[in-house]
Motif scaffolding. Structure first.
Motif, short mmCIF file in Angstrom:
data_model
loop_
_atom_site.label_atom_id
_atom_site.label_comp_id
_atom_site.label_asym_id
_atom_site.label_seq_id
_atom_site.Cartn_x
_atom_site.Cartn_y
_atom_site.Cartn_z
N ASN A 3 96.85 -6.67 8.65
CA ASN A 3 98.16 -6.50 7.74
C ASN A 3 98.97 -6.52 7.60
OD1 ASN A 3 98.28 -8.50 5.01
ND2 ASN A 3 98.61 -6.63 4.26
N LEU A 4 99.39 -5.48 8.44
CA LEU A 4 100.84 -4.51 8.68
C LEU A 4 101.41 -5.00 9.87
CD1 LEU A 4 102.68 -2.29 8.60
CD2 LEU A 4 101.71 -0.88 9.49
N LYS A 5 100.61 -5.68 10.84
CA LYS A 5 101.31 -5.78 11.74
C LYS A 5 102.10 -7.56 11.45
CE LYS A 5 100.15 -6.93 17.40
NZ LYS A 5 99.08 -7.61 17.51
N PHE A 6 101.43 -8.15 11.34
CA PHE A 6 101.88 -9.54 10.96
C PHE A 6 102.89 -9.25 9.44
CE2 PHE A 6 102.07 -13.30 7.51
CZ PHE A 6 101.94 -13.82 8.59
N LEU A 7 102.73 -8.37 8.80
CA LEU A 7 104.25 -7.75 8.02
C LEU A 7 105.60 -7.79 8.51
CD1 LEU A 7 105.01 -8.51 4.75
CD2 LEU A 7 103.42 -6.17 4.71
N GLN A 8 105.03 -6.46 9.30
CA GLN A 8 106.12 -5.32 10.03
C GLN A 8 106.65 -7.27 10.82
OE1 GLN A 8 106.48 -2.54 10.22
NE2 GLN A 8 108.53 -3.32 10.59
N ALA A 9 106.09 -8.09 11.61
CA ALA A 9 106.97 -9.00 12.57
C ALA A 9 107.56 -9.68 11.68
CB ALA A 9 106.14 -9.56 13.25
#
Length: 226
Positions: free
Chosen positions: A175-181
């Motif tokens: 979730n963090l990877k998607f949101l950070q991108a």
């Protein structure tokens, strides 16, 4: 318009994303008159002002929580027991909602918490496959297809009156990877913080739950000071 008026209008008009992968169904309770009534009551009670809130951003609703009630991280049991909002559903609950409302209580209760924070998700619509919850990132095609939708919905919710200085991602790793991108490309927030997902805590770290509640509180207080 107040935060509440904008939110109520948004959820009344919310539509599920199109072009879902084969076998994936949306969790879309928002056209149910009972859900509309609960959403109106919730936001009218806790958000009827123009004060800005910090957003906590989860994954997507589950079928035992916001997939029923339309209120993020809030199952029917929390609606009745913590918020005093009547509803027509059974006294069902979910692990994530139970942990989040432990945090709400530790923060000082619903009035104190919701005056400062707004619980959202990368996708405000949940997903199921074969009758089971499906996180948007568990299907690569689903993740790819909802990216424009997720960006549009995050921007719309920021317009309620969400602070852009800092937000909290609920759930590390995928979730963090998607949101950070998304954030790196579109500059939604100046800073993203992260906390472990409640379901992970409840399933695998329950004996240390109080330390995780404190971790959440520490992040909430950090955001308030930003």
């Amino acid at each position: 318009m107040t935060f509440a008026e904008k939110a109520i209008q948004y959820f009344a008009r919310l539509k599920p994303p199109g072009r879902l992968p084969p076998g994936v169904q949306p969790l879309y309770p928002h056209k149910d008159p009972a859900v509309q009534a609960v959403i109106r009551e919730f936001f009218s009670r806790y958000y009827s002002d123009e004060q800005q809130r910090t957003m906590l951003i989860g994954i997507n609703p589950g079928r035992m929580g916001a997939g029923i009630t339309g209120v993020n991280f809030t199952a029917p049991r929390q609606l009745a027991q913590f918020l005093g909002i009547p509803h027509p559903w059974s006294d069902s609950s979910e692990l994530s909602a139970e942990f989040i409302y432990d945090v709400v209580s530790a923060y000082g209760g619903p009035i104190a918490f919701f005056s400062q924070f707004y619980l959202g998700s990368v996708s405000p619509i949940g997903f199921v496959r074969d009758g089971k919850n499906l996180n948007y990132y568990d299907d690569p095609l689903l993740q790819e297809r909802i990216r424009p939708y997720a960006l549009k919905q995050l921007k719309a919710q920021i317009d309620f009156g969400v602070r852009r200085s800092v937000a909290i991602c609920i759930g590390g790793d995928k979730n963090l990877k998607f949101l950070q991108a998304l954030n790196d490309e579109h500059k939604l927030f100046n800073e993203l913080r992260v906390v472990p997902h409640p379901r992970f805590i409840q399933q695998y770290r329950r004996s240390a739950k109080q330390s995780y509640v404190q971790q959440y509180l520490d992040e909430l207080l950090y955001c308030i000071k930003k």
